[in-house]
Design an enzyme around this catalytic site. Structure first.
Site, PDB file in Angstrom:
ATOM      1  N   ARG A  21       0.843  -1.193   0.000  1.00 33.34           N
ATOM      2  CA  ARG A  21       0.000   0.000   0.000  1.00 33.34           C
ATOM      3  C   ARG A  21       0.876   1.239   0.000  1.00 33.34           C
ATOM      4  O   ARG A  21       1.994   1.237   0.525  1.00 33.34           O
ATOM      5  CB  ARG A  21      -0.920   0.015   1.217  1.00 33.34           C
ATOM      6  CG  ARG A  21      -2.010  -1.060   1.197  1.00 33.34           C
ATOM      7  CD  ARG A  21      -2.977  -0.849   2.361  1.00 33.34           C
ATOM      8  NE  ARG A  21      -4.106  -1.784   2.295  1.00 33.34           N
ATOM      9  CZ  ARG A  21      -4.157  -2.950   2.940  1.00 33.34           C
ATOM     10  NH1 ARG A  21      -3.129  -3.325   3.690  1.00 33.34           N
ATOM     11  NH2 ARG A  21      -5.215  -3.732   2.831  1.00 33.34           N
ATOM     12  N   LYS A  46      -2.314  -0.311   7.285  1.00 28.50           N
ATOM     13  CA  LYS A  46      -3.753  -0.151   7.466  1.00 28.50           C
ATOM     14  C   LYS A  46      -4.259  -1.038   8.589  1.00 28.50           C
ATOM     15  O   LYS A  46      -5.235  -0.713   9.276  1.00 28.50           O
ATOM     16  CB  LYS A  46      -4.469  -0.501   6.149  1.00 28.50           C
ATOM     17  CG  LYS A  46      -5.965  -0.268   6.158  1.00 28.50           C
ATOM     18  CD  LYS A  46      -6.559  -0.574   4.795  1.00 28.50           C
ATOM     19  CE  LYS A  46      -8.069  -0.352   4.764  1.00 28.50           C
ATOM     20  NZ  LYS A  46      -8.632  -0.674   3.435  1.00 28.50           N
ATOM     21  N   HIS A  93      -2.727   1.248  -6.351  1.00 25.74           N
ATOM     22  CA  HIS A  93      -3.764   0.281  -6.029  1.00 25.74           C
ATOM     23  C   HIS A  93      -4.025  -0.656  -7.201  1.00 25.74           C
ATOM     24  O   HIS A  93      -4.379  -1.823  -6.995  1.00 25.74           O
ATOM     25  CB  HIS A  93      -5.049   1.006  -5.627  1.00 25.74           C
ATOM     26  CG  HIS A  93      -5.672   0.407  -4.402  1.00 25.74           C
ATOM     27  ND1 HIS A  93      -5.030   0.366  -3.183  1.00 25.74           N
ATOM     28  CD2 HIS A  93      -6.870  -0.210  -4.206  1.00 25.74           C
ATOM     29  CE1 HIS A  93      -5.810  -0.232  -2.296  1.00 25.74           C
ATOM     30  NE2 HIS A  93      -6.925  -0.600  -2.890  1.00 25.74           N
ATOM     31  N   ARG A 103      -1.549  -3.288  -6.995  1.00 27.96           N
ATOM     32  CA  ARG A 103      -1.915  -4.186  -5.902  1.00 27.96           C
ATOM     33  C   ARG A 103      -2.976  -5.185  -6.375  1.00 27.96           C
ATOM     34  O   ARG A 103      -2.874  -6.390  -6.097  1.00 27.96           O
ATOM     35  CB  ARG A 103      -2.435  -3.363  -4.730  1.00 27.96           C
ATOM     36  CG  ARG A 103      -2.844  -4.170  -3.506  1.00 27.96           C
ATOM     37  CD  ARG A 103      -3.198  -3.239  -2.354  1.00 27.96           C
ATOM     38  NE  ARG A 103      -3.727  -3.970  -1.211  1.00 27.96           N
ATOM     39  CZ  ARG A 103      -2.989  -4.588  -0.312  1.00 27.96           C
ATOM     40  NH1 ARG A 103      -1.663  -4.578  -0.435  1.00 27.96           N
ATOM     41  NH2 ARG A 103      -3.533  -5.219   0.705  1.00 27.96           N
ATOM     42  N   HIS A 159      -4.079  -8.826   4.341  1.00 31.09           N
ATOM     43  CA  HIS A 159      -5.521  -8.795   4.582  1.00 31.09           C
ATOM     44  C   HIS A 159      -5.817  -9.407   5.948  1.00 31.09           C
ATOM     45  O   HIS A 159      -5.321 -10.489   6.259  1.00 31.09           O
ATOM     46  CB  HIS A 159      -6.273  -9.603   3.518  1.00 31.09           C
ATOM     47  CG  HIS A 159      -6.270  -8.960   2.169  1.00 31.09           C
ATOM     48  ND1 HIS A 159      -6.392  -9.682   0.989  1.00 31.09           N
ATOM     49  CD2 HIS A 159      -6.170  -7.651   1.794  1.00 31.09           C
ATOM     50  CE1 HIS A 159      -6.364  -8.848  -0.040  1.00 31.09           C
ATOM     51  NE2 HIS A 159      -6.232  -7.623   0.427  1.00 31.09           N
ATOM     52  N   TYR A 219     -10.290 -11.859  -5.081  1.00 30.55           N
ATOM     53  CA  TYR A 219      -9.400 -11.888  -6.243  1.00 30.55           C
ATOM     54  C   TYR A 219      -9.538 -13.166  -7.054  1.00 30.55           C
ATOM     55  O   TYR A 219      -8.874 -13.332  -8.069  1.00 30.55           O
ATOM     56  CB  TYR A 219      -7.941 -11.721  -5.780  1.00 30.55           C
ATOM     57  CG  TYR A 219      -7.627 -10.327  -5.315  1.00 30.55           C
ATOM     58  CD1 TYR A 219      -7.371  -9.313  -6.232  1.00 30.55           C
ATOM     59  CD2 TYR A 219      -7.620 -10.009  -3.966  1.00 30.55           C
ATOM     60  CE1 TYR A 219      -7.098  -8.028  -5.813  1.00 30.55           C
ATOM     61  CE2 TYR A 219      -7.336  -8.729  -3.532  1.00 30.55           C
ATOM     62  CZ  TYR A 219      -7.081  -7.738  -4.457  1.00 30.55           C
ATOM     63  OH  TYR A 219      -6.819  -6.464  -4.035  1.00 30.55           O
TER      64      TYR A 219
END
Length: 317
Positions: A163, A190, A263, A266, A290, A299
């Site tokens: 990120r 995050k 992003h 990513r 995650h 995904y």
């Protein structure tokens, strides 16, 4: 029971939750939008559920209002304001006992994550390499300067899916070239967690070049590693910020003709890992940091050809 203003409620909430500056900025932005709709003299206790619904109708995108916000943006507003009201009601800061932002979210369409295509990435690499060669041969600044630095940054996004905020918090001492790993701090995460990431073979030459340049420029271990201002006379800031990275990707997008962003790299990595025959959901979850494996599962895309074979093998009736 008190009856505080929106600004006081926001200040109390930020202090109580010990929010990061970026989170404070996000909450403040949402509150500012809501106050603009209500009128700056309005207090949180004056808000009813119907007023929230009316605000939703006025700003959410429709066929007649194509410039409105998306459903996901609205739901994001709701999450922030619902949290503020819940805090205010719990601590008796607001003269009301029911949260007006309960059950006002909307269903949002499920669309594929915006990613990149391999051809687009190859073209972006060619563009940056042309800029690097131009600067090396003519000793002049190209449109993207210094090109070698931005190559290293883009490849870091490509190979790690990191990120943006995590990347900006990498320090020179976080990289261990001997072990081929680097540390991502909890400060920029995050999920508020520190982790160790491998340096893939394709990324190693770029990371090594960046570390050598940082060493030659007198970097200390605690200095921000991805800091274009230390390698260029064009950039004058002390530390590199989000705006500078976004400006780079804007320039790269203009040169390639494709929308490029951290992003999207990513999402490309997540899709590539989950489309691989040897895919490992838990490893992908760890790489992308995650906390919820359901986010990683997003995904996984349906295999159209496998679906076709399944339908074709049905027995005739």
């Amino acid at each position: 029971m008190n009856d505080v203003s929106f600004l006081e409620l926001m200040s109390r909430y930020a202090a109580d939750k010990h929010l990061r500056p970026k989170s404070v900025s996000t909450y403040t932005g949402v509150v500012r939008l809501f106050r603009r709709y209500l009128g700056h003299e309005a207090y949180p206790s004056m808000v009813t559920r119907q007023m929230v619904i009316d605000w939703r109708v006025s700003i959410i995108r429709t066929k007649d209002k194509p410039d409105g916000i998306t459903e996901s943006s609205w739901n994001n507003y709701v999450r922030h304001l619902k949290a503020l009201y819940s805090f205010g009601i719990k601590h008796q800061l607001i003269a009301c006992n029911k949260n007006p932002f309960l059950d006002v979210s909307v269903k949002q369409p499920k669309v594929p994550k915006r990613s990149l295509q391999p051809l687009q990435i190859r073209y972006a690499r060619e563009v940056l390499e042309v800029c690097r060669r131009y600067e090396h041969c003519y000793d002049e600044r190209s449109k993207i300067h210094p090109a070698w630095f931005w190559q290293s940054l883009m490849e870091t996004f490509f190979y790690t899916g990191i990120r943006l905020n995590q990347l900006l918090h990498i320090e020179a001492g976080d990289v261990n070239l001997k072990k081929r790993v680097f540390r991502t701090s909890a400060v920029g995460s995050k999920t508020h967690s520190e982790s160790i990431m491998p340096i893939p073979d394709g990324l190693y030459p770029h990371m090594r070049k960046l570390i050598v340049a940082a060493h030659n420029s007198g970097f200390k271990r605690e200095d921000q590693l991805f800091n274009v201002n230390r390698f260029s006379h064009r950039h004058k800031r002390t530390t590199m910020d989000t705006w500078q990275v976004e400006r780079f990707f804007q320039s790269l997008s203009e040169l390639t003709g494709y929308k490029m962003s951290p992003h999207r790299f990513r999402h490309f990595l997540g899709t590539s890992l989950m489309d691989s025959p040897e895919r490992n959901i838990h490893i992908t979850q760890s790489i992308l940091h995650h906390t919820d494996i359901r986010t990683t599962m997003e995904y996984i895309h349906p295999d159209v050809e496998a679906m076709r074979r399944a339908l074709n093998t049905r027995l005739p009736v």
